[in-house]
Design a protein around this motif. Structure first.
Motif, PDB file in Angstrom:
ATOM      1  N   MET A  27      -7.177  65.447 -42.895  1.00  0.00           N
ATOM      2  CA  MET A  27      -7.449  64.045 -43.627  1.00  0.00           C
ATOM      3  C   MET A  27      -7.301  63.074 -42.585  1.00  0.00           C
ATOM      4  SD  MET A  27      -7.828  64.430 -46.921  1.00  0.00           S
ATOM      5  CE  MET A  27      -7.656  65.560 -48.355  1.00  0.00           C
ATOM      6  N   SER A  28      -7.803  61.703 -43.048  1.00  0.00           N
ATOM      7  CA  SER A  28      -7.790  60.664 -42.088  1.00  0.00           C
ATOM      8  C   SER A  28      -7.441  59.561 -42.858  1.00  0.00           C
ATOM      9  CB  SER A  28      -9.122  60.655 -41.262  1.00  0.00           C
ATOM     10  OG  SER A  28      -9.977  60.295 -42.084  1.00  0.00           O
ATOM     11  N   LEU A  29      -7.636  58.288 -42.247  1.00  0.00           N
ATOM     12  CA  LEU A  29      -7.479  57.145 -42.641  1.00  0.00           C
ATOM     13  C   LEU A  29      -8.717  56.764 -43.851  1.00  0.00           C
ATOM     14  CD1 LEU A  29      -6.242  54.678 -39.907  1.00  0.00           C
ATOM     15  CD2 LEU A  29      -5.277  55.084 -41.764  1.00  0.00           C
ATOM     16  N   ASP A  30      -9.749  57.183 -43.428  1.00  0.00           N
ATOM     17  CA  ASP A  30     -11.094  57.242 -44.176  1.00  0.00           C
ATOM     18  C   ASP A  30     -11.027  57.845 -45.586  1.00  0.00           C
ATOM     19  OD1 ASP A  30     -12.313  55.328 -42.517  1.00  0.00           O
ATOM     20  OD2 ASP A  30     -13.343  57.109 -41.552  1.00  0.00           O
ATOM     21  N   ASP A  31     -10.071  59.177 -45.380  1.00  0.00           N
ATOM     22  CA  ASP A  31      -9.985  59.906 -46.523  1.00  0.00           C
ATOM     23  C   ASP A  31      -8.855  59.196 -47.611  1.00  0.00           C
ATOM     24  OD1 ASP A  31     -11.743  61.892 -45.709  1.00  0.00           O
ATOM     25  OD2 ASP A  31     -10.201  62.835 -44.537  1.00  0.00           O
ATOM     26  N   LEU A  32      -7.941  58.619 -47.028  1.00  0.00           N
ATOM     27  CA  LEU A  32      -6.833  57.962 -47.812  1.00  0.00           C
ATOM     28  C   LEU A  32      -7.632  56.686 -48.282  1.00  0.00           C
ATOM     29  CD1 LEU A  32      -4.219  57.188 -48.722  1.00  0.00           C
ATOM     30  CD2 LEU A  32      -3.725  56.098 -46.249  1.00  0.00           C
ATOM     31  N   ASP A  33      -8.417  55.888 -47.689  1.00  0.00           N
ATOM     32  CA  ASP A  33      -9.158  54.946 -48.004  1.00  0.00           C
ATOM     33  C   ASP A  33      -9.853  55.165 -49.355  1.00  0.00           C
ATOM     34  OD1 ASP A  33      -9.562  51.968 -48.139  1.00  0.00           O
ATOM     35  OD2 ASP A  33     -11.565  52.383 -47.363  1.00  0.00           O
ATOM     36  N   ASP A  34     -10.705  56.292 -49.333  1.00  0.00           N
ATOM     37  CA  ASP A  34     -11.426  56.892 -50.411  1.00  0.00           C
ATOM     38  C   ASP A  34     -10.827  57.095 -51.504  1.00  0.00           C
ATOM     39  OD1 ASP A  34     -13.822  56.618 -48.762  1.00  0.00           O
ATOM     40  OD2 ASP A  34     -13.754  58.714 -47.955  1.00  0.00           O
ATOM     41  N   ALA A  35      -9.474  57.912 -51.321  1.00  0.00           N
ATOM     42  CA  ALA A  35      -8.560  58.307 -52.328  1.00  0.00           C
ATOM     43  C   ALA A  35      -7.959  57.164 -53.152  1.00  0.00           C
ATOM     44  CB  ALA A  35      -7.564  59.197 -51.783  1.00  0.00           C
ATOM     45  N   ILE A  36      -7.650  55.970 -52.427  1.00  0.00           N
ATOM     46  CA  ILE A  36      -7.210  54.646 -52.925  1.00  0.00           C
ATOM     47  C   ILE A  36      -8.274  54.265 -53.819  1.00  0.00           C
ATOM     48  CG2 ILE A  36      -6.272  52.563 -52.413  1.00  0.00           C
ATOM     49  CD1 ILE A  36      -4.828  53.776 -50.121  1.00  0.00           C
TER      50      ILE A  36
ATOM     51  N   LEU B 266      -2.184  50.153 -42.973  1.00  0.00           N
ATOM     52  CA  LEU B 266      -2.429  48.676 -43.069  1.00  0.00           C
ATOM     53  C   LEU B 266      -3.275  47.997 -41.539  1.00  0.00           C
ATOM     54  CD1 LEU B 266       1.223  47.761 -43.911  1.00  0.00           C
ATOM     55  CD2 LEU B 266      -0.935  47.397 -45.366  1.00  0.00           C
ATOM     56  N   SER B 267      -2.995  48.712 -40.696  1.00  0.00           N
ATOM     57  CA  SER B 267      -3.795  48.132 -39.306  1.00  0.00           C
ATOM     58  C   SER B 267      -5.185  48.885 -39.385  1.00  0.00           C
ATOM     59  CB  SER B 267      -3.212  48.577 -38.221  1.00  0.00           C
ATOM     60  OG  SER B 267      -2.977  50.086 -38.070  1.00  0.00           O
ATOM     61  N   GLY B 268      -5.387  49.814 -40.081  1.00  0.00           N
ATOM     62  CA  GLY B 268      -6.878  50.569 -39.992  1.00  0.00           C
ATOM     63  C   GLY B 268      -7.029  51.092 -38.914  1.00  0.00           C
ATOM     64  N   MET B 269      -6.169  51.656 -38.232  1.00  0.00           N
ATOM     65  CA  MET B 269      -6.324  52.506 -37.050  1.00  0.00           C
ATOM     66  C   MET B 269      -5.001  53.220 -36.836  1.00  0.00           C
ATOM     67  SD  MET B 269      -6.466  50.215 -33.721  1.00  0.00           S
ATOM     68  CE  MET B 269      -6.318  48.471 -34.215  1.00  0.00           C
ATOM     69  N   THR B 270      -5.102  54.638 -36.390  1.00  0.00           N
ATOM     70  CA  THR B 270      -3.856  55.299 -36.121  1.00  0.00           C
ATOM     71  C   THR B 270      -3.230  54.792 -34.658  1.00  0.00           C
ATOM     72  OG1 THR B 270      -5.018  56.942 -34.600  1.00  0.00           O
ATOM     73  CG2 THR B 270      -5.263  57.344 -36.979  1.00  0.00           C
ATOM     74  N   TYR B 271      -2.064  55.515 -34.646  1.00  0.00           N
ATOM     75  CA  TYR B 271      -1.274  55.004 -33.100  1.00  0.00           C
ATOM     76  C   TYR B 271      -2.134  55.656 -32.172  1.00  0.00           C
ATOM     77  CZ  TYR B 271       2.629  54.100 -36.178  1.00  0.00           C
ATOM     78  OH  TYR B 271       3.809  53.580 -37.090  1.00  0.00           O
ATOM     79  N   ASP B 272      -2.815  56.627 -32.369  1.00  0.00           N
ATOM     80  CA  ASP B 272      -3.481  56.982 -30.904  1.00  0.00           C
ATOM     81  C   ASP B 272      -4.479  56.096 -30.597  1.00  0.00           C
ATOM     82  OD1 ASP B 272      -2.132  59.475 -30.880  1.00  0.00           O
ATOM     83  OD2 ASP B 272      -3.633  60.805 -31.751  1.00  0.00           O
ATOM     84  N   GLU B 273      -5.122  55.630 -31.703  1.00  0.00           N
ATOM     85  CA  GLU B 273      -6.163  54.532 -31.427  1.00  0.00           C
ATOM     86  C   GLU B 273      -5.544  53.329 -30.831  1.00  0.00           C
ATOM     87  OE1 GLU B 273      -9.556  55.895 -34.845  1.00  0.00           O
ATOM     88  OE2 GLU B 273      -7.763  54.644 -35.410  1.00  0.00           O
ATOM     89  N   MET B 274      -4.609  52.848 -31.491  1.00  0.00           N
ATOM     90  CA  MET B 274      -3.580  51.429 -31.001  1.00  0.00           C
ATOM     91  C   MET B 274      -3.297  51.706 -29.667  1.00  0.00           C
ATOM     92  SD  MET B 274      -1.123  50.706 -34.219  1.00  0.00           S
ATOM     93  CE  MET B 274      -1.442  51.590 -35.490  1.00  0.00           C
ATOM     94  N   THR B 275      -2.939  52.993 -29.241  1.00  0.00           N
ATOM     95  CA  THR B 275      -2.318  52.866 -27.895  1.00  0.00           C
ATOM     96  C   THR B 275      -3.252  53.525 -26.955  1.00  0.00           C
ATOM     97  OG1 THR B 275      -1.493  55.377 -28.043  1.00  0.00           O
ATOM     98  CG2 THR B 275       0.139  53.406 -28.678  1.00  0.00           C
ATOM     99  N   GLY B 276      -4.513  53.745 -27.253  1.00  0.00           N
ATOM    100  CA  GLY B 276      -5.767  54.215 -26.577  1.00  0.00           C
ATOM    101  C   GLY B 276      -5.507  55.618 -25.909  1.00  0.00           C
ATOM    102  N   GLY B 277      -4.544  56.499 -26.410  1.00  0.00           N
ATOM    103  CA  GLY B 277      -4.544  57.941 -26.217  1.00  0.00           C
ATOM    104  C   GLY B 277      -4.725  58.919 -27.204  1.00  0.00           C
ATOM    105  N   ALA B 278      -5.520  59.962 -26.797  1.00  0.00           N
ATOM    106  CA  ALA B 278      -5.766  60.846 -28.056  1.00  0.00           C
ATOM    107  C   ALA B 278      -4.734  61.687 -28.330  1.00  0.00           C
ATOM    108  CB  ALA B 278      -6.834  61.735 -27.293  1.00  0.00           C
ATOM    109  N   ASP B 279      -3.591  61.649 -27.142  1.00  0.00           N
ATOM    110  CA  ASP B 279      -2.419  62.428 -27.424  1.00  0.00           C
ATOM    111  C   ASP B 279      -1.208  61.794 -27.960  1.00  0.00           C
ATOM    112  OD1 ASP B 279      -1.763  60.964 -25.305  1.00  0.00           O
ATOM    113  OD2 ASP B 279      -1.264  62.836 -24.091  1.00  0.00           O
ATOM    114  N   GLY B 280      -1.412  60.465 -28.187  1.00  0.00           N
ATOM    115  CA  GLY B 280      -0.515  59.372 -28.754  1.00  0.00           C
ATOM    116  C   GLY B 280       0.655  59.003 -27.900  1.00  0.00           C
ATOM    117  N   THR B 281       0.413  59.287 -26.591  1.00  0.00           N
ATOM    118  CA  THR B 281       1.349  58.772 -25.389  1.00  0.00           C
ATOM    119  C   THR B 281       0.482  57.617 -24.517  1.00  0.00           C
ATOM    120  OG1 THR B 281       0.442  60.530 -24.058  1.00  0.00           O
ATOM    121  CG2 THR B 281       2.591  61.035 -25.321  1.00  0.00           C
TER     122      THR B 281
END
Length: 113
Positions: free
Chosen positions: A1-10, A81-96
């Motif tokens: 699941m993802s942000l898009d899936d959550l948006d579709d569900a809402i 709320l931000s429309g992106m995951t932490y990985d996308e916010m920080t620029g890392g695929a592994d969240g670091t």
């Protein structure tokens, strides 16, 4: 699941809601609603709206909302709320990426009553 899936569900849930919702109350709920309406001098519709806001706020503040969102959609409320995951916010695929971890949470972005 993802942000898009959550948006579709809402969006689907929102679309299923009518302006008026018929709800069957049990005896205890009827009693509590009647007591609140009489004591506060507020109409029942307003009390129900307040109750939903209070439940939302409590679920958000205790972390229960994030827990359930993470379980079902693998995202948090802040990510939604931000429309992106932490990985996308920080620029890392592994969240670091970025500063070596997740960005600090800003409570000012959260839902405000």
């Amino acid at each position: 699941m993802s942000l898009d899936d959550l948006d579709d569900a809402i969006t689907a849930e929102y679309g299923d809601l009518d302006d008026e919702i018929a709800v069957d109350f049990d005896r205890e709920t009827k009693h509590e609603l009647s007591l609140l309406a009489a004591a506060l001098g507020t109409d029942r519709d307003e009390l129900i709206r307040r109750g939903i806001h209070a439940l939302f706020r409590r679920t958000l503040d205790t972390g229960d909302l994030d827990f359930h969102l993470r379980q079902a959609f693998d995202v948090t409320y802040d990510e939604y709320l931000s429309g992106m995951t932490y990985d996308e916010m920080t620029g890392g695929a592994d969240g670091t990426g970025g500063a070596g971890g997740y960005p600090e949470r800003s409570d000012e972005r959260r839902y405000q009553q």
